[in-house]
Design a protein around this motif. Structure first.
Motif, PDB file in Angstrom:
ATOM      1  N   ALA A 157      13.081  14.975  17.816  1.00  0.00           N
ATOM      2  CA  ALA A 157      14.348  15.403  17.197  1.00  0.00           C
ATOM      3  C   ALA A 157      14.165  15.798  15.739  1.00  0.00           C
ATOM      4  N   GLY A 158      12.922  15.777  15.247  1.00  0.00           N
ATOM      5  CA  GLY A 158      12.665  16.110  13.855  1.00  0.00           C
ATOM      6  C   GLY A 158      12.765  14.933  12.915  1.00  0.00           C
ATOM      7  N   GLY A 159      12.873  13.752  13.481  1.00  0.00           N
ATOM      8  CA  GLY A 159      12.975  12.560  12.644  1.00  0.00           C
ATOM      9  C   GLY A 159      11.645  12.170  12.041  1.00  0.00           C
ATOM     10  N   VAL A 160      11.721  11.398  10.968  1.00  0.00           N
ATOM     11  CA  VAL A 160      10.532  10.922  10.270  1.00  0.00           C
ATOM     12  C   VAL A 160      10.496   9.404  10.346  1.00  0.00           C
ATOM     13  N   PRO A 161       9.646   8.848  11.211  1.00  0.00           N
ATOM     14  CA  PRO A 161       9.567   7.387  11.321  1.00  0.00           C
ATOM     15  C   PRO A 161       8.868   6.779  10.110  1.00  0.00           C
ATOM     16  N   SER A 162       9.321   5.603   9.716  1.00  0.00           N
ATOM     17  CA  SER A 162       8.604   4.828   8.704  1.00  0.00           C
ATOM     18  C   SER A 162       7.901   3.651   9.351  1.00  0.00           C
ATOM     19  N   GLY A 175       8.555  -4.585  17.635  1.00  0.00           N
ATOM     20  CA  GLY A 175       9.704  -4.061  18.358  1.00  0.00           C
ATOM     21  C   GLY A 175      10.656  -3.209  17.553  1.00  0.00           C
ATOM     22  N   ILE A 176      10.286  -2.842  16.325  1.00  0.00           N
ATOM     23  CA  ILE A 176      11.201  -2.155  15.411  1.00  0.00           C
ATOM     24  C   ILE A 176      10.784  -0.704  15.195  1.00  0.00           C
ATOM     25  N   VAL A 177      11.766   0.198  15.198  1.00  0.00           N
ATOM     26  CA  VAL A 177      11.564   1.605  14.842  1.00  0.00           C
ATOM     27  C   VAL A 177      12.569   1.953  13.753  1.00  0.00           C
ATOM     28  N   THR A 178      12.085   2.351  12.594  1.00  0.00           N
ATOM     29  CA  THR A 178      12.978   2.834  11.532  1.00  0.00           C
ATOM     30  C   THR A 178      12.646   4.290  11.252  1.00  0.00           C
ATOM     31  N   PHE A 179      13.681   5.062  10.934  1.00  0.00           N
ATOM     32  CA  PHE A 179      13.455   6.495  10.725  1.00  0.00           C
ATOM     33  C   PHE A 179      14.590   7.113   9.917  1.00  0.00           C
ATOM     34  N   ASP A 190       0.841  -1.192   0.000  1.00  0.00           N
ATOM     35  CA  ASP A 190       0.000   0.000   0.000  1.00  0.00           C
ATOM     36  C   ASP A 190       0.882   1.251   0.000  1.00  0.00           C
ATOM     37  N   HIS A 191       0.268   2.427   0.084  1.00  0.00           N
ATOM     38  CA  HIS A 191       1.011   3.677  -0.061  1.00  0.00           C
ATOM     39  C   HIS A 191       2.022   3.885   1.071  1.00  0.00           C
ATOM     40  N   ARG A 192       1.882   3.150   2.178  1.00  0.00           N
ATOM     41  CA  ARG A 192       2.828   3.239   3.284  1.00  0.00           C
ATOM     42  C   ARG A 192       3.974   2.242   3.146  1.00  0.00           C
ATOM     43  N   GLY A 193       3.862   1.371   2.148  1.00  0.00           N
ATOM     44  CA  GLY A 193       4.877   0.339   1.970  1.00  0.00           C
ATOM     45  C   GLY A 193       4.615  -0.898   2.786  1.00  0.00           C
ATOM     46  N   TRP A 194       3.364  -1.145   3.162  1.00  0.00           N
ATOM     47  CA  TRP A 194       3.004  -2.285   3.996  1.00  0.00           C
ATOM     48  C   TRP A 194       2.146  -3.277   3.238  1.00  0.00           C
ATOM     49  N   ALA A 195       2.276  -4.532   3.611  1.00  0.00           N
ATOM     50  CA  ALA A 195       1.395  -5.584   3.097  1.00  0.00           C
ATOM     51  C   ALA A 195       0.242  -5.730   4.084  1.00  0.00           C
TER      52      ALA A 195
END
Length: 415
Positions: free
Chosen positions: A338-343, A353-357, A142-147
């Motif tokens: 901190a101004g980060g953008v999480p995915s 348990g995962i955080v990507t940004f 989908d538009h978020r990159g998820w199945a």
């Protein structure tokens, strides 16, 4: 906030805190946030394997037989956590081995496989297709990159869901035309996406898949994410990440529907009936999941896996899930502040348990250097930084990330 706790037993780690009853069994550094890559094993696992190796160093008449009882102990613990029967579990040394068993076990048909899966999934289905077995059909994300169940449903219907990205093409340039929906014999998904940490809705996927097999690569979620494992026909788990059992450990759950449809193509002598009747004949496969056994696994790794699974059981997956959800929520807050953008998903029900940004204006290598300088162990790739927390993660780890991102921000303002 994450609470620093004082367990009854003094914690073994360098900093107190984490989930009581669990964290005190581990001794990784405070800033370790890389469980999606490898989970440091517990003192229980290390002790079990050391004791078994010690016995192997000076074996007696019954030593080998005694050590091999670890197989059944590991199978039984895996079955309990997967809500399966022990006869539906077989030990495998890693996730890839289990996936190859499944891919080659399907005699034909198409398998819906979401795009951008970890390579172990892609290679298994590619190799099977090259020999005329089942063939994977990529499912657009989908538009978020998820199945999601919607993207899988759209693929089954031969249409794209709203906002779906273009379908990827499998290696070799083969056509990915869907064909009739009844040619799809299975849906293969990851329980938790290794890139974003998105948690699959297994119960909803079960409904979408219908009578087709639902095959789940569970390495990024089993033992720490409380999920509907009973919805899957096949579960494949490597034990070196969230189970923290060390490399060379893992198992596969093959429920009855899958057992009826998968052929034991890669089976070995221990997957046959009367395996120890050395009569120069090829015997019939075992009637249960044991038919997918290639050879005897190491009893030492089996013992480590059993200890790791039993530790998870002693605390309970719901408790681990709740604690990790809290920690990940705090990490997401720190990243955003901190101004980060999480995915990664914001909704706790959609993440594990995962955080990507990413940090706009700063390349991931610079963020990685700042994290390392603050004692944080993470995965740094060109496209994102990945943090992953567990039941032994403490408030100190979150504060280290906060300090690192503040340092990166200060450096950016000084340029």
């Amino acid at each position: 906030m994450i609470r620093s706790t004082n367990a009854t037993t003094p914690p073994a780690s360098s900093s107190p805190g984490g989930l009581p009853g669990y964290a005190e069994h581990f001794s990784e550094s405070e800033g370790y946030l890389n469980f999606a890559s490898v989970g440091p094993p517990s003192d229980t696992v290390l002790r079990t394997q050391a004791e078994m190796m010690g016995r192997l160093a000076d074996p007696g008449p019954g030593t080998v037989g005694d050590l091999m009882t670890a197989y059944e102990r590991a199978r039984a613990a895996a079955a309990r956590l997967a809500r399966a029967r022990t006869d539906q579990v077989v030990l495998v040394p890693n996730t890839s081995t289990g996936l190859f068993h499944v891919a080659f076990g399907l005699p034909g048909g198409r398998v819906l496989l979401p795009s951008r899966q970890f390579p172990s999934n892609r290679y298994a289905w590619e190799r099977a297709a090259s020999l005329g077995r089942s063939r994977a059909l990529p499912v657009p994300l989908d538009h978020r990159g998820w199945a999601t169940p919607d993207t899988v449903r759209a693929a089954l219907e031969g249409t794209r869901g709203p906002g779906a990205a273009p379908a990827a093409q499998l290696a070799g340039g083969r056509s990915t035309d869907a064909g009739p929906a009844d040619s799809v014999v299975a849906v293969a998904v990851s329980a938790v996406d290794f890139r974003s940490g998105h948690r699959a809705d297994l119960a909803a996927l079960r409904e979408v898949a219908g009578d087709r097999l639902l095959i789940v690569d569970a390495i990024q979620g089993f033992g720490v994410a409380d999920m509907a494992w009973e919805a899957a026909d096949v579960i494949v788990v490597g034990g070196q990440k969230w189970l923290r059992a060390g490399w060379g450990t893992g198992f596969m759950v093959v429920r009855d529907r899958a057992l009826e449809r998968l052929e034991p193509v890669l089976s070995g002598w221990t997957g046959a009936q009367d395996a120890y009747a050395f009569d120069d004949r090829t015997h019939e496969p075992l009637p249960d999941a044991g038919r997918f056994s290639l050879s005897n696994p190491s009893p030492v790794t089996a013992g480590g896996l059993a200890s790791a699974l039993e530790l998870v059981e002693s605390v309970g997956v719901p408790a681990l899930d709740a604690y990790v959800t809290e920690v990940v929520g705090e990490l997401l807050e720190v990243v955003r502040a901190a101004g980060g953008v999480p995915s990664s998903p914001v909704d706790p029900a959609e993440r594990a348990g995962i955080v990507t940004f990413t940090l706009p204006g700063r390349d991931t290598a610079a963020v990685g250097r700042a994290l390392e300088a603050c004692g944080v162990v993470a995965t740094v790739r060109p496209e994102h930084v990945r943090l992953s927390a567990h039941g032994s993660t403490t408030a100190g780890a979150v504060e280290r990330v906060r300090a690192a991102l503040a340092e990166v921000g200060a450096g950016a303002h000084g340029e």
